[in-house]
Scaffold this motif. Structure first.
Motif, PDB file in Angstrom:
ATOM      1  N   ASP A  16       0.822  -1.208   0.000  1.00  0.00           N
ATOM      2  CA  ASP A  16       0.000   0.000   0.000  1.00  0.00           C
ATOM      3  C   ASP A  16       0.858   1.261   0.000  1.00  0.00           C
ATOM      4  O   ASP A  16       0.524   2.245  -0.671  1.00  0.00           O
ATOM      5  CB  ASP A  16      -0.934  -0.004   1.214  1.00  0.00           C
ATOM      6  N   GLN A  17       1.967   1.231   0.726  1.00  0.00           N
ATOM      7  CA  GLN A  17       2.793   2.444   0.810  1.00  0.00           C
ATOM      8  C   GLN A  17       3.428   2.792  -0.526  1.00  0.00           C
ATOM      9  O   GLN A  17       3.828   3.940  -0.750  1.00  0.00           O
ATOM     10  CB  GLN A  17       3.879   2.298   1.881  1.00  0.00           C
ATOM     11  N   ASP A  18       3.529   1.817  -1.431  1.00  0.00           N
ATOM     12  CA  ASP A  18       4.121   2.071  -2.742  1.00  0.00           C
ATOM     13  C   ASP A  18       3.089   2.431  -3.801  1.00  0.00           C
ATOM     14  O   ASP A  18       3.448   2.750  -4.939  1.00  0.00           O
ATOM     15  CB  ASP A  18       4.904   0.832  -3.209  1.00  0.00           C
ATOM     16  N   GLU A 122       3.804  15.106   4.446  1.00  0.00           N
ATOM     17  CA  GLU A 122       3.343  13.744   4.665  1.00  0.00           C
ATOM     18  C   GLU A 122       1.893  13.809   5.165  1.00  0.00           C
ATOM     19  O   GLU A 122       1.615  13.848   6.361  1.00  0.00           O
ATOM     20  CB  GLU A 122       4.243  13.031   5.669  1.00  0.00           C
ATOM     21  N   GLU A 124      -2.065  12.288   5.257  1.00  0.00           N
ATOM     22  CA  GLU A 124      -2.792  11.024   5.250  1.00  0.00           C
ATOM     23  C   GLU A 124      -4.285  11.290   5.090  1.00  0.00           C
ATOM     24  O   GLU A 124      -4.817  12.280   5.610  1.00  0.00           O
ATOM     25  CB  GLU A 124      -2.558  10.262   6.558  1.00  0.00           C
ATOM     26  N   SER A 185      -5.978   3.638   4.425  1.00  0.00           N
ATOM     27  CA  SER A 185      -5.022   3.133   3.442  1.00  0.00           C
ATOM     28  C   SER A 185      -5.375   3.713   2.073  1.00  0.00           C
ATOM     29  O   SER A 185      -6.489   4.189   1.834  1.00  0.00           O
ATOM     30  CB  SER A 185      -5.070   1.607   3.384  1.00  0.00           C
ATOM     31  N   LYS A 186      -4.426   3.664   1.170  1.00  0.00           N
ATOM     32  CA  LYS A 186      -4.686   4.176  -0.179  1.00  0.00           C
ATOM     33  C   LYS A 186      -5.756   3.350  -0.876  1.00  0.00           C
ATOM     34  O   LYS A 186      -6.586   3.896  -1.623  1.00  0.00           O
ATOM     35  CB  LYS A 186      -3.383   4.196  -0.976  1.00  0.00           C
TER      36      LYS A 186
END
Length: 279
Positions: A16-18, A122, A124, A185-186
């Motif tokens: 998810d972070q990518d 950053e 969210e 989450s994305k």
């Protein structure tokens, strides 16, 4: 050449972070806009961020960057919430948001996060009930912002007021706020954006388009049982009996103790003769 669907599948299968949120949102829009030039819109985001970065002092702290981002997006460029036509489907497509400078909370948040990320913020996403928000961390705690309202920060009292507006309650327990302000989450952001679009299409009885959207949701989250059931209902409405049967059966495998278990079993029984004749 990799198709939009193949590229989207590649993105959502990775960590998810990518996941590139802007690219994924634009790839989702290609179902509605097959000729959409995704790289061109990503380059537009890069160019906007570069313009903002040029005016930021090298010593700018988080708060200064947020203020500059707000001034750039909402005052200089004129992005705003589409309060006049909130349920226009175009509000859910990032390319349309960039073209028309109008959006709803979640697409303006995606724009805000993606420009912010490119200038070192950053940010969210926050799946707050009724209204998507963004936040960033400081030494004193999280700061919650509303890009739909020009990026204004929200106090705890204002957040509670919004909950009361959403749920129609007079007293909201403040202890629930931290959970409601958890980072999304994305994948969750993309699914929520698509669910907004699905609701609009269903309201206008554009069932084929709603079906396309559910297929996109299930590409991102194949285990989302509610979407499998709803796709089955759409297939049944569109008289695609075998597809409806398969989705209802899959739904019960995902949710063996589903609250609507009896109803779905009855639907399966009713569909089986027709579905088998179509084999």
């Amino acid at each position: 050449m990799t198709s939009a669907l193949e590229r989207l599948n590649e993105l959502v299968r990775g960590p998810d972070q990518d996941l590139d949120l802007a690219e994924a949102a634009l790839l989702l829009a290609t179902t509605e806009y097959p000729a959409l030039d995704v790289p061109a819109y990503l380059a537009q985001l890069d160019e906007l961020a570069a313009r903002l970065s040029e005016r930021l002092p090298h010593t700018a702290d988080l708060e200064q960057r947020v203020v500059s981002l707000n001034e750039f997006l909402f005052e200089e460029l004129g992005f705003s919430g589409n309060t006049d036509n909130y349920y226009d489907p175009r509000n859910n497509f990032l390319n349309e948001v960039l073209d028309r400078k109008l959006g709803i909370p979640i697409t303006l948040c995606i724009l805000y996060m993606e420009i912010g990320r490119r200038v070192g913020l950053e940010l969210e996403g926050v799946s707050f009930p009724g209204h998507f928000l963004v936040k960033f961390a400081t030494d004193e705690g999280d700061v919650v912002l509303d890009p739909f309202a020009g990026g204004v920060p929200l106090t705890e009292e204002e957040l509670v007021d919004r909950l009361e507006d959403t749920y129609g309650q007079h007293r909201i327990d403040n202890s629930a706020l931290p959970q409601l302000l958890a980072a999304a989450s994305k994948r969750d952001i993309l699914v929520r954006m698509l669910r907004n679009l699905k609701v609009i299409y269903l309201h206008h009885e554009r069932f084929e388009k709603a079906l396309d959207v559910i297929n996109q949701i299930l590409l991102i989250g194949p285990e989302l049982a509610e979407e499998v059931r709803e796709r089955g209902e759409l297939y049944e409405r569109l008289e695609c009996h075998r597809s409806a049967l398969l989705d209802y059966q899959r739904y019960l495998r995902l949710e063996p103790q589903a609250p609507d278990l009896a109803d779905i079993r009855n639907r399966i029984i009713a569909l089986e003769p027709t579905a088998h004749r179509l084999n």
